[in-house]
Scaffold this active site. Sequence first.
Site, PDB file in Angstrom:
ATOM      1  N   TYR A  55       0.812  -1.235   0.000  1.00 16.05           N
ATOM      2  CA  TYR A  55       0.000   0.000   0.000  1.00 16.05           C
ATOM      3  C   TYR A  55       0.840   1.278   0.000  1.00 16.05           C
ATOM      4  O   TYR A  55       2.020   1.253   0.246  1.00 16.05           O
ATOM      5  CB  TYR A  55      -1.075   0.004   1.084  1.00 16.05           C
ATOM      6  CG  TYR A  55      -0.728  -0.210   2.537  1.00 16.05           C
ATOM      7  CD1 TYR A  55       0.527  -0.014   3.066  1.00 16.05           C
ATOM      8  CD2 TYR A  55      -1.751  -0.604   3.408  1.00 16.05           C
ATOM      9  CE1 TYR A  55       0.764  -0.195   4.403  1.00 16.05           C
ATOM     10  CE2 TYR A  55      -1.516  -0.793   4.756  1.00 16.05           C
ATOM     11  CZ  TYR A  55      -0.258  -0.585   5.240  1.00 16.05           C
ATOM     12  OH  TYR A  55      -0.023  -0.762   6.569  1.00 16.05           O
ATOM     13  N   GLU A  56       0.157   2.347  -0.330  1.00 20.15           N
ATOM     14  CA  GLU A  56       0.771   3.683  -0.510  1.00 20.15           C
ATOM     15  C   GLU A  56       1.840   3.662  -1.600  1.00 20.15           C
ATOM     16  O   GLU A  56       2.841   4.379  -1.525  1.00 20.15           O
ATOM     17  CB  GLU A  56       1.369   4.228   0.799  1.00 20.15           C
ATOM     18  CG  GLU A  56       0.617   3.948   2.080  1.00 20.15           C
ATOM     19  CD  GLU A  56      -0.866   4.261   2.012  1.00 20.15           C
ATOM     20  OE1 GLU A  56      -1.330   4.808   0.991  1.00 20.15           O
ATOM     21  OE2 GLU A  56      -1.575   3.926   2.960  1.00 20.15           O
TER      22      GLU A  56
END
Lengths: 603, 247
Positions: A441-442
Amino acid sequence: MANKFISLKNLKFLLYDVHNVAQFTENYDYYKMHDLESFDFMLEAALQIAEKELYPFYQDMDRNHVPEVVDGKTNTHPQIAKFLKAYTESGWMSSHVPEKYGGMQLPGLVNLCAEMIFYAANNGACLFPGLTSGAARLIMAFGSDKLKKEYMEKMISGEWMGTMCLTEAGAGSSLSDMVTSAEETSEGVYKIEGQKIFISGGDNDFSENIVHLLLARIKGAPAGTKGISLFVVPKFRKNEAGELVDNDVIPAGAYHKMGQKAIPAMHLAFGDNNNCEGYLVGEANKGLKYMFKMMNGARIEVGVLGSAISSAAYYASLQYAKERTQGRDVNNKNPEEPQVPIIEHADVQRMLLLQKSITEGAMSLVLEAGRAHDLSHVLEGEEKKRASLFLDLLTPLVKVYPSEEGIRSVSNGLQIFGGYGYTEDFPLEQMARDMRITTLYEGTTGIQSMDLLGRKILMENGAAAKILFEKVTETIELANTHDELKKYAAILGNEMQELQGITMHLAGFAMKGELKRFLADANLFMEYFCIITVAWQWLKQGTIAKQKLLTANPSPEDVTFYESKIHTMKFFFHYEVPRGAGLKTRLMDTEMLTMCKDTAILT
Amino acid sequence: MKLLVCVSKTPDTTTKISFTENDTNFNTQGVQFIMNPYDEWYALVRALELKEKLGSGTVTIINVGPADNDTVIRKGLAIGADDAVRIDANPTSSHFVAKQIAEYAKAQSYDIVFLGKETIDYNGAEVGSVMAEMLDAPFISFATHLEVNGNTATINREVEGGTEVLEVDTPFLISAAKGMAEQRIPNMRGIMMAKRKPLNVVPAVDSSDLVSVTKYELPSGKTDCKYVDPENMEELVSLLHNEAKVI
């Protein structure tokens, strides 16, 4: 569960000695309200909250009360609300916020140390406040006074939670393809329609409201990333009477995840009943630029998260290795002799040192970025630009090293437990699952690597990379004042030259317009770049530890601590830096095997 | 209501203990110090709760020690005390400490003087009773519960097999044990405000020590664990009888 999940002594060493937070409290008006004694109290208070409200519930949140949507509401573990109350009352939700908004104006460096404590104790639960404070900061930076008043204040007081809503089923890493729409109904007010997936903390059963920071495309906006705008979309909006009413944000379901089960990853439907309002943040079509302010902060947070889980795994493994007896010294085959603690075996020491070198190297790297952030906040003109550029360069490294190497670190920790590591009787299996998300994620490692090589290295004619080289040179010069460290300073100096050579080699492809070739091995370039950058962090730590041993009249406990630092630095240079040789070979290789036009080769 | 809380600085519980000067003095080099947990968690927090419940009054913390005790005192202020007093002297004995605090407290007319039930370093549990004698006031030790109604306090003490409930009128002294209150974690605003709260340093009065330490000894280290075959009860009994001497 192990007794310890983080070392306050190590955090203070990094905060005070390596990254010199006193520089901020002594020299910059913005931070002069603080002092080191207060930081001590704050970090000790953070540890107390973590020990009381987070760590004892780490396993239970993984196994019981796993979030599910029931009757339109997503249930969460009851301890989450209790933790958030303690967290907010202690001031951490607003610790980074300027005093004028009711915050504590704390240096980011201190905040990052506290976050490492919280995340090490219970990483999933801490994502709720992490996401909320990130969303609140976004409104603070770009929102109108009205949005600040109505939303930001409720978020930093902990009454309302916050999220960021980017990903869609057809637009994950490729945000330019998102289709969630916004249609203006009155000035600044838009009708929102669309679906978002993988929204961490996207719903809960404990907060009065949830404020989603959502990217959507205003009808008629340009295609691609230039047509994306940012909106505040609350779960409940205020009607004319000031009452909270439903805003047509439906929790369509909670994903069944591999780890981090304390916080739900939600599929959210916005405007299914044609009744979802969103409020424009800043100017139209600048949403992605705004969101990246939060995203860059979130990437640093992932670095904190990776370092923190790695820390918790290290201390669990260390305790186990000291307590578990198995086998005897290789020179002693006498079965009548008692078995020895496994920490006496060389291979176990290797795994522990690997964990320690990754964990404490990653923490130092994260704080280097925190320092650049704080400097970019208080400096002006050219110096501010320099600090910002350096932070831009460090951000993808901070996202990648603690996560990719954190996985390796936790995996080695699990190995120390033998078969028990694979069971639910010990926490390593949960830590391994929790850690796995951090490379995803990110912005995945692939995205970060292309960002590093394709953008950050080249930006402003390599200005950011030049700053890094200057800083590394300063450390090398300082290390060279100690005979014991000269060897390591020389290794780092050579590696930096090699890194520059490889960078020039790869940049040559970009200059020839061969972009695919240029970026094909960006991931490996990132891996090599990270090893060298963390070697720099270790040389810094080793140099300061050496200085402390020579000048600070240390106690026996401190002597052990500083000697451990130097020993771990040596381990990193002897075991981790040599891994760069293989990567260098590949990066200079002319044979390209990953650019096949005919993908049938992967049969 | 004027409340005084006596606080001590003690080594952190994880500290490795060693001695100097022919084992007559505690070696403080490199030691991490904290506020004595019984003072902080129970005495101070209960005093703060009383003040909050009454809606008025003051909570003052007092310590006998040198300037480097100020960090521990600041923590008490961060938790919520209104002000602090440090009597500038090296605390050489329980009698010395009791004398210093009693002399200060005499002039201030405190309604209740709180202490922890003991310090976790020397475990004397003496200061309260000596001070009560000097102040000519009642002293209730090892209290687990305290309620105040007007000038009368109702206090619970844990006794062997049950609870003793006492009543006492102010002024009095009380030493707090587990159960009296729940530990408070200082919040950031409290930490910041602590720097601005008054910390008054007063000189010590003359006092002599009545007792001197001739030697400290560490407990003998743990011996290795011996494994006995579960079938061999005779050996187990022999070891418990002859070596461990527990049967």
